[in-house]
Design a protein around this motif. Sequence first.
Motif, PDB file in Angstrom:
ATOM      1  N   GLU A   2      21.669  42.672  36.040  1.00 25.74           N
ATOM      2  CA  GLU A   2      22.816  42.119  36.761  1.00 25.74           C
ATOM      3  C   GLU A   2      22.787  42.588  38.207  1.00 25.74           C
ATOM      4  O   GLU A   2      22.730  43.789  38.486  1.00 25.74           O
ATOM      5  CB  GLU A   2      24.114  42.572  36.076  1.00 25.74           C
ATOM      6  CG  GLU A   2      25.335  41.807  36.530  1.00 25.74           C
ATOM      7  CD  GLU A   2      26.562  42.173  35.709  1.00 25.74           C
ATOM      8  OE1 GLU A   2      27.391  41.285  35.458  1.00 25.74           O
ATOM      9  OE2 GLU A   2      26.682  43.355  35.318  1.00 25.74           O
ATOM     10  N   SER A   3      22.802  41.641  39.125  1.00 27.33           N
ATOM     11  CA  SER A   3      22.741  41.973  40.552  1.00 27.33           C
ATOM     12  C   SER A   3      24.132  42.244  41.115  1.00 27.33           C
ATOM     13  O   SER A   3      25.153  41.941  40.485  1.00 27.33           O
ATOM     14  CB  SER A   3      22.093  40.823  41.325  1.00 27.33           C
ATOM     15  OG  SER A   3      22.974  39.696  41.355  1.00 27.33           O
ATOM     16  N   PHE A   4      24.144  42.780  42.351  1.00 26.74           N
ATOM     17  CA  PHE A   4      25.411  43.006  43.039  1.00 26.74           C
ATOM     18  C   PHE A   4      26.157  41.690  43.238  1.00 26.74           C
ATOM     19  O   PHE A   4      27.373  41.614  43.070  1.00 26.74           O
ATOM     20  CB  PHE A   4      25.152  43.679  44.392  1.00 26.74           C
ATOM     21  CG  PHE A   4      26.377  43.730  45.275  1.00 26.74           C
ATOM     22  CD1 PHE A   4      27.383  44.644  45.036  1.00 26.74           C
ATOM     23  CD2 PHE A   4      26.524  42.844  46.325  1.00 26.74           C
ATOM     24  CE1 PHE A   4      28.521  44.685  45.836  1.00 26.74           C
ATOM     25  CE2 PHE A   4      27.659  42.866  47.129  1.00 26.74           C
ATOM     26  CZ  PHE A   4      28.649  43.796  46.878  1.00 26.74           C
ATOM     27  N   MET A   5      25.406  40.623  43.567  1.00 25.39           N
ATOM     28  CA  MET A   5      26.027  39.323  43.766  1.00 25.39           C
ATOM     29  C   MET A   5      26.678  38.831  42.476  1.00 25.39           C
ATOM     30  O   MET A   5      27.792  38.277  42.493  1.00 25.39           O
ATOM     31  CB  MET A   5      24.992  38.306  44.260  1.00 25.39           C
ATOM     32  CG  MET A   5      25.540  36.907  44.497  1.00 25.39           C
ATOM     33  SD  MET A   5      26.800  36.829  45.812  1.00 25.39           S
ATOM     34  CE  MET A   5      25.769  36.962  47.283  1.00 25.39           C
ATOM     35  N   ASP A   6      26.009  39.051  41.325  1.00 28.77           N
ATOM     36  CA  ASP A   6      26.574  38.644  40.036  1.00 28.77           C
ATOM     37  C   ASP A   6      27.907  39.341  39.781  1.00 28.77           C
ATOM     38  O   ASP A   6      28.885  38.721  39.357  1.00 28.77           O
ATOM     39  CB  ASP A   6      25.600  38.974  38.897  1.00 28.77           C
ATOM     40  CG  ASP A   6      24.315  38.175  38.977  1.00 28.77           C
ATOM     41  OD1 ASP A   6      24.370  37.038  39.495  1.00 28.77           O
ATOM     42  OD2 ASP A   6      23.268  38.680  38.539  1.00 28.77           O
ATOM     43  N   VAL A   7      27.938  40.655  40.032  1.00 31.31           N
ATOM     44  CA  VAL A   7      29.164  41.440  39.816  1.00 31.31           C
ATOM     45  C   VAL A   7      30.280  40.939  40.732  1.00 31.31           C
ATOM     46  O   VAL A   7      31.429  40.785  40.315  1.00 31.31           O
ATOM     47  CB  VAL A   7      28.897  42.942  40.057  1.00 31.31           C
ATOM     48  CG1 VAL A   7      30.196  43.742  39.977  1.00 31.31           C
ATOM     49  CG2 VAL A   7      27.896  43.470  39.044  1.00 31.31           C
ATOM     50  N   LEU A  37      26.826  33.369  49.018  1.00 29.96           N
ATOM     51  CA  LEU A  37      28.248  33.456  48.679  1.00 29.96           C
ATOM     52  C   LEU A  37      28.905  32.083  48.727  1.00 29.96           C
ATOM     53  O   LEU A  37      29.679  31.712  47.835  1.00 29.96           O
ATOM     54  CB  LEU A  37      28.925  34.422  49.660  1.00 29.96           C
ATOM     55  CG  LEU A  37      30.199  35.141  49.207  1.00 29.96           C
ATOM     56  CD1 LEU A  37      29.952  35.917  47.922  1.00 29.96           C
ATOM     57  CD2 LEU A  37      30.682  36.080  50.316  1.00 29.96           C
ATOM     58  N   LYS A  38      28.579  31.310  49.742  1.00 33.41           N
ATOM     59  CA  LYS A  38      29.165  29.977  49.892  1.00 33.41           C
ATOM     60  C   LYS A  38      28.644  29.014  48.821  1.00 33.41           C
ATOM     61  O   LYS A  38      29.368  28.120  48.378  1.00 33.41           O
ATOM     62  CB  LYS A  38      28.872  29.442  51.289  1.00 33.41           C
ATOM     63  CG  LYS A  38      29.620  30.190  52.390  1.00 33.41           C
ATOM     64  CD  LYS A  38      29.264  29.681  53.782  1.00 33.41           C
ATOM     65  CE  LYS A  38      30.034  30.451  54.846  1.00 33.41           C
ATOM     66  NZ  LYS A  38      29.684  30.000  56.220  1.00 33.41           N
ATOM     67  N   GLU A  39      27.386  29.199  48.430  1.00 31.54           N
ATOM     68  CA  GLU A  39      26.825  28.337  47.378  1.00 31.54           C
ATOM     69  C   GLU A  39      27.482  28.621  46.030  1.00 31.54           C
ATOM     70  O   GLU A  39      27.746  27.701  45.254  1.00 31.54           O
ATOM     71  CB  GLU A  39      25.316  28.560  47.283  1.00 31.54           C
ATOM     72  CG  GLU A  39      24.531  27.993  48.456  1.00 31.54           C
ATOM     73  CD  GLU A  39      23.061  28.361  48.399  1.00 31.54           C
ATOM     74  OE1 GLU A  39      22.679  29.152  47.490  1.00 31.54           O
ATOM     75  OE2 GLU A  39      22.282  27.866  49.247  1.00 31.54           O
ATOM     76  N   LYS A  40      27.770  29.891  45.745  1.00 32.58           N
ATOM     77  CA  LYS A  40      28.322  30.283  44.455  1.00 32.58           C
ATOM     78  C   LYS A  40      29.845  30.105  44.387  1.00 32.58           C
ATOM     79  O   LYS A  40      30.417  30.030  43.299  1.00 32.58           O
ATOM     80  CB  LYS A  40      27.941  31.732  44.142  1.00 32.58           C
ATOM     81  CG  LYS A  40      26.447  31.924  43.898  1.00 32.58           C
ATOM     82  CD  LYS A  40      26.115  33.369  43.590  1.00 32.58           C
ATOM     83  CE  LYS A  40      24.627  33.535  43.342  1.00 32.58           C
ATOM     84  NZ  LYS A  40      24.188  32.837  42.109  1.00 32.58           N
ATOM     85  N   LEU A  41      30.488  30.039  45.563  1.00 29.68           N
ATOM     86  CA  LEU A  41      31.944  29.853  45.601  1.00 29.68           C
ATOM     87  C   LEU A  41      32.266  28.677  46.524  1.00 29.68           C
ATOM     88  O   LEU A  41      32.878  28.835  47.590  1.00 29.68           O
ATOM     89  CB  LEU A  41      32.634  31.133  46.102  1.00 29.68           C
ATOM     90  CG  LEU A  41      32.484  32.381  45.223  1.00 29.68           C
ATOM     91  CD1 LEU A  41      33.013  33.616  45.947  1.00 29.68           C
ATOM     92  CD2 LEU A  41      33.222  32.192  43.896  1.00 29.68           C
ATOM     93  N   PRO A  42      31.878  27.467  46.143  1.00 27.66           N
ATOM     94  CA  PRO A  42      32.035  26.303  47.040  1.00 27.66           C
ATOM     95  C   PRO A  42      33.491  25.950  47.340  1.00 27.66           C
ATOM     96  O   PRO A  42      33.771  25.301  48.361  1.00 27.66           O
ATOM     97  CB  PRO A  42      31.335  25.174  46.252  1.00 27.66           C
ATOM     98  CG  PRO A  42      31.390  25.613  44.823  1.00 27.66           C
ATOM     99  CD  PRO A  42      31.261  27.107  44.856  1.00 27.66           C
TER     100      PRO A  42
END
Length: 293
Positions: A2-7, A37-42
């Motif tokens: 699990e990456s920091f971005m996943d968390v 960040l923008k791709e994962k939280l559009p």
Amino acid sequence: HESFMDVLIDTIGGSGLAGSRLGVEEDFLPVSFMRQLKEKLPAAEFVNVSPLFILARSVKSAEETSLFRELNRIASQALYESAKHLQPGMSERDVAQSYRKGVTASRLNGYNIAPSAWSTFNSGPNSSRLSLPGDRILQTGDVFKFDGGVNAEFDFYTTDFSRAWIVGKGKPGLKELKERLHSGLMLMLHSIKPGLSFSELFDIGFEHVKAKYPAYKRGHLGHSISMGPQTAEAPFISPGEKRLLEEGMVLCVEVPCYVRGIGGFNLEDMVLVTAQGCEVLSSHCPHFMEFEG
């Protein structure tokens, strides 16, 4: 794995904020990170809050003031002990190593202390630029310039001050230049008080130097300092900064002048703005030494 971005995404989503306005310090985040960040939280709206955090950091708490005071004591005392032995025949690396030993021998509240990675030790023509110490050997009449400081082990708070000395008998013009820069710095320090604007403080130092050296140019004569990642932080002591000095600010006040191919000076102190004026935090190392001609 699990990456920091996943968390981060799971935390934001689990809090019901995936479609909200989210504050980010865009000034200090990599472009690639913001793109992910923008791709994962559009559905989210991202707002740059860097200026708000910098504003909040510009006035220090009593605990921060105490930390800056001790870090400056360690840095300026270590530089003074190293500088007392400056003489022709030493290399820039010799002085840098002596300073590092003095700094790393100190501890603060149980934490180790280390020189800032960008601390510079330069002589002769090298003193006209910002660069890491090299093998150049000091010669009689050289300007030796230090610019840098220390970090505590937790690597948040840092220091930034500068000294420049003439090793032995130097050219009269260099001596006069240093004396003018120093008197400009002293005028600035004696003028500091709450309510004075940053632009007014700039004018005091700049006009004093320019009166003797009409070609003198500077974009700023100092800056605030805090937790990083950059050392120089807004507000800057510059012509366009109309903000007023406030009690509790910690500033790096500097009056530099560099002459390409010959050498240069930077006379810089870290100060705490007090109700009556200022307290010089880097006072354990003098601007003038006995070895100067």
